[in-house]
Design a protein around this motif. Structure first.
Motif, PDB file in Angstrom:
ATOM      1  N   ASP A  36       0.857  -1.188   0.000  1.00 54.97           N
ATOM      2  CA  ASP A  36       0.000   0.000   0.000  1.00 54.97           C
ATOM      3  C   ASP A  36       0.891   1.235   0.000  1.00 54.97           C
ATOM      4  O   ASP A  36       1.582   1.494   0.993  1.00 54.97           O
ATOM      5  N   GLN A  38       1.402   4.822   0.527  1.00 59.23           N
ATOM      6  CA  GLN A  38       0.623   5.790   1.305  1.00 59.23           C
ATOM      7  C   GLN A  38       1.547   6.843   1.906  1.00 59.23           C
ATOM      8  O   GLN A  38       2.743   6.603   2.119  1.00 59.23           O
ATOM      9  N   LYS A  40       2.831   9.220   4.909  1.00 65.23           N
ATOM     10  CA  LYS A  40       2.883   9.130   6.369  1.00 65.23           C
ATOM     11  C   LYS A  40       3.789  10.251   6.883  1.00 65.23           C
ATOM     12  O   LYS A  40       4.793  10.578   6.243  1.00 65.23           O
ATOM     13  N   ASN A  55       3.277   0.589   2.944  1.00 64.53           N
ATOM     14  CA  ASN A  55       2.706   0.037   4.185  1.00 64.53           C
ATOM     15  C   ASN A  55       3.094   0.866   5.413  1.00 64.53           C
ATOM     16  O   ASN A  55       3.243   0.347   6.527  1.00 64.53           O
ATOM     17  N   GLY A  56       3.312   2.166   5.204  1.00 65.38           N
ATOM     18  CA  GLY A  56       3.655   3.065   6.311  1.00 65.38           C
ATOM     19  C   GLY A  56       5.061   2.882   6.841  1.00 65.38           C
ATOM     20  O   GLY A  56       5.409   3.434   7.879  1.00 65.38           O
ATOM     21  N   ASN A  77      -2.059   2.227  -5.003  1.00 66.10           N
ATOM     22  CA  ASN A  77      -1.542   3.589  -4.844  1.00 66.10           C
ATOM     23  C   ASN A  77      -2.561   4.484  -4.137  1.00 66.10           C
ATOM     24  O   ASN A  77      -3.587   4.834  -4.689  1.00 66.10           O
ATOM     25  N   HIS A  78      -2.240   4.844  -2.885  1.00 67.22           N
ATOM     26  CA  HIS A  78      -3.094   5.765  -2.111  1.00 67.22           C
ATOM     27  C   HIS A  78      -2.470   7.165  -2.044  1.00 67.22           C
ATOM     28  O   HIS A  78      -2.995   8.030  -1.354  1.00 67.22           O
ATOM     29  N   ALA A  79      -1.329   7.363  -2.721  1.00 66.48           N
ATOM     30  CA  ALA A  79      -0.627   8.652  -2.631  1.00 66.48           C
ATOM     31  C   ALA A  79      -1.074   9.587  -3.752  1.00 66.48           C
ATOM     32  O   ALA A  79      -1.744   9.167  -4.691  1.00 66.48           O
ATOM     33  N   THR A 111      -3.275   7.325  -8.805  1.00 65.37           N
ATOM     34  CA  THR A 111      -3.886   7.384  -7.475  1.00 65.37           C
ATOM     35  C   THR A 111      -5.198   6.599  -7.471  1.00 65.37           C
ATOM     36  O   THR A 111      -6.024   6.750  -8.371  1.00 65.37           O
TER      37      THR A 111
END
Length: 562
Positions: A36, A38, A40, A55-56, A77-79, A111
């Protein structure tokens, strides 16, 4: 009594089943991972900022697999940025779709979208790594790949007691993408990094970094395998451990003839495995890394540290610092690289191509092109054979596979348009380069020798070059201009180092050989992100062969659209 006997018999069969299960050689497994992407908030050097992670985690998760396994990695892609991931050093046989460089083998994952990278681990074992392959996102998006040998196959060196990954990186206090964007607008390099890191941590020599220090505990008398990866964007690095020798046993996931050293040199993109014996007085010892740069170009030359700590020693003991080489110690750099040799054993032979079908000679140059919006009316560029590579808007592999016209040309020149005294006095006139998406077409299964020659256009500088889809043999290297008649006679064609990323020395040359047995479009570029962004890159189109397993596989159904 019978019931008791039955229970015993059942247990016996159960045990027998376990024995049988563990006696069967383990078949290839399917390893699945979810990545994932993302944003952070992370704090380093008294600065907090949002960074792109997997994954953070920073660095990201380690991929573990065994030679022969299949790997499925679903990237979501969550960014806010487009993303691709490159599995650096994996050969991706016939399967460029899983290689990852944006606009070369795929369009990026937008995204909110996902893509599954599916590949097999064939004929490779050792340490590789993965990283983002778009913009400068690999500043924080990277992690290790650990490939174990097939079950029952030992290492060709003493079995270590334990092993640890050490990923060397860089940290910027400011937003890296903003810095790059500002630099591009001005036509100048962006601000250099504020610190180097070991496993994402700069170590206690930096402010606010006591808790941002990586430490590994060791037991007296035990031997440890360190898997060292240079994930830095722009710096070749020296690495040393106070009071301890290291035995180099592998580079870029290829076993080497072991040799002992107090310092290693590792370029961006390279990996090096070393054995370290905990045989010193129990205490705390710094592992330290600092830039190697042997020309007067500004670099981040601050020392990042981690701690090797003997069991039972309290944290109050102040660690000993190693004596790192001077940042411009060219002699040590050349001497270290000259010691690297393939193991070339019966089990792990060095199959160096002895006959060459195609001789290529590429000059590496910096340049200046007009830029009306830039600070000095010019922008810095970089080129191979005076061509600054222009990125397409569609994946080159897609264009090649589907025969889409007008995306690229296949007339990349085999040698520079105008020969000159490449490493003589600095050249500061006629620094214009020509721009284009030009590729070099290579016949399937032909053997290629490529000489990469540094030039003194603006300045000489060392350049680490990475070839996707292949390992190659580093058959020769030297300073000054390559002389085909003299230098080729001294090539090592017996046990040269085999790698996927090689440093071209400052004001010198490196010769590599490979067999073009992997069809597809394969990127080759300088692994200094600054130079890649300036156009120091090209790609090979390796044609399909005629056999059943000699053509590019069809694209996966979920290949990201352009």
């Amino acid at each position: 009594m019978a019931r008791q006997g039955g229970l015993c018999l059942g247990s016996f069969f159960l045990i027998l089943g376990f024995v049988a299960f563990f006696s069967i050689p383990a078949e290839a497994a399917i390893k699945k991972y979810q990545f994932d992407v993302q944003v952070k908030n992370v704090s380093r050097l008294c600065h907090a900022k949002p960074i792109v992670t997997v994954n953070g985690m920073f660095p990201g998760p380690t991929i573990y697999a065994r030679e022969g396994d299949s790997v499925l990695i679903n990237v979501t892609n969550h960014a806010q940025y487009n993303i691709t991931i490159h599995w650096h050093g994996l050969k991706q046989f016939r399967n460029g779709w899983a290689d990852g460089p944006a606009y070369i083998t795929q369009c990026p994952i937008k995204t909110g979208q996902s893509y599954t990278y599916a590949f097999n681990i064939t004929g490779q074992r050792g340490t590789l790594w993965w990283h983002a392959h778009i913009l400068w996102l690999r500043a924080t998006v990277y992690g290790a790949i650990v490939l174990m040998p097939k079950q029952g196959t030992p290492f060709p060196f003493p079995q270590p007691y334990r092993e640890t990954n050490l990923i060397l990186g860089e940290w910027w206090n400011n937003d890296v993408e903003q810095l790059v964007s500002q630099g591009n607008k001005l036509g100048l390099p962006p601000q250099m990094s504020d610190a180097h890191t070991i496993n994402g941590k700069p170590g206690p020599l930096f402010p606010c970094s006591e808790k941002h220090t990586f430490a590994m505990e060791v037991e007296q008398g035990k031997t440890y395998l360190l898997r060292i990866i240079n994930a830095a964007l722009n710096d070749e690095l020296f690495f040393s451990i106070a009071g301890h020798n290291m035995t180099v046993v592998e580079i870029d996931a290829v076993y080497t003839k072991p040799f002992t050293t107090q310092v290693i040199l590792i370029a961006p993109g390279q990996t090096t495995n070393v054995l370290v014996k905990a045989n010193q007085n129990p205490g705390r010892y710094f592992m330290a890394t600092r830039t190697f740069m042997d020309v007067p170009i500004p670099v981040d030359n601050k020392t990042a540290t981690a701690i090797l700590q003997y069991r039972g020693i309290p944290n109050t003991v102040i660690p000993v610092l190693p004596a790192l080489p001077a940042p411009n110690d060219t002699k040590l750099a050349l001497s270290y690289n000259s010691k690297l040799r393939s193991l070339n054993s019966q089990q792990f032979p060095a199959n160096v191509p002895l006959k060459v079908d195609r001789h290529l000679f590429y000059t590496i140059g910096l340049g200046q092109n007009p830029c009306s919006t830039c600070l000095n009316g010019t922008k810095l560029t970089a080129s191979l054979n005076n061509i600054t590579f222009v990125m397409p808007q569609i994946g080159l592999l897609q264009a090649h596979y589907s025969n889409i016209k007008g995306v690229f040309r296949t007339d990349f020149p085999d040698r520079p348009p105008t020969p000159f005294n490449y490493t003589g006095a600095p050249l500061t006139a006629n620094l214009h380069t020509s721009a284009g998406t030009r590729l070099s077409k290579v016949v399937f299964n032909s053997t290629v020798e490529l000489v990469l020659q540094d030039t003194n256009l603006l300045s000489v500088e060392s350049h680490p070059f990475h070839l996707h889809g292949y390992n190659f043999f580093v058959v020769g290297t030297g300073t000054g201009n390559f002389n085909a008649s003299k230098d080729a006679a001294k090539f090592n064609l017996v046990d040269p180092p085999e790698r996927n990323t090689v440093g071209v020395p400052t004001g010198g040359w490196t010769a590599i050989r490979f067999t073009a047995d992997n069809p597809g479009v394969w990127f080759m570029h300088c692994h200094l992100e600054l130079h890649t962004g300036w156009g120091l890159k090209m790609a090979f189109v390796v044609e399909d062969g005629t056999g059943p397993n000699q053509s590019v596989l069809p694209p996966p159904k979920d290949l990201p659209p352009c």
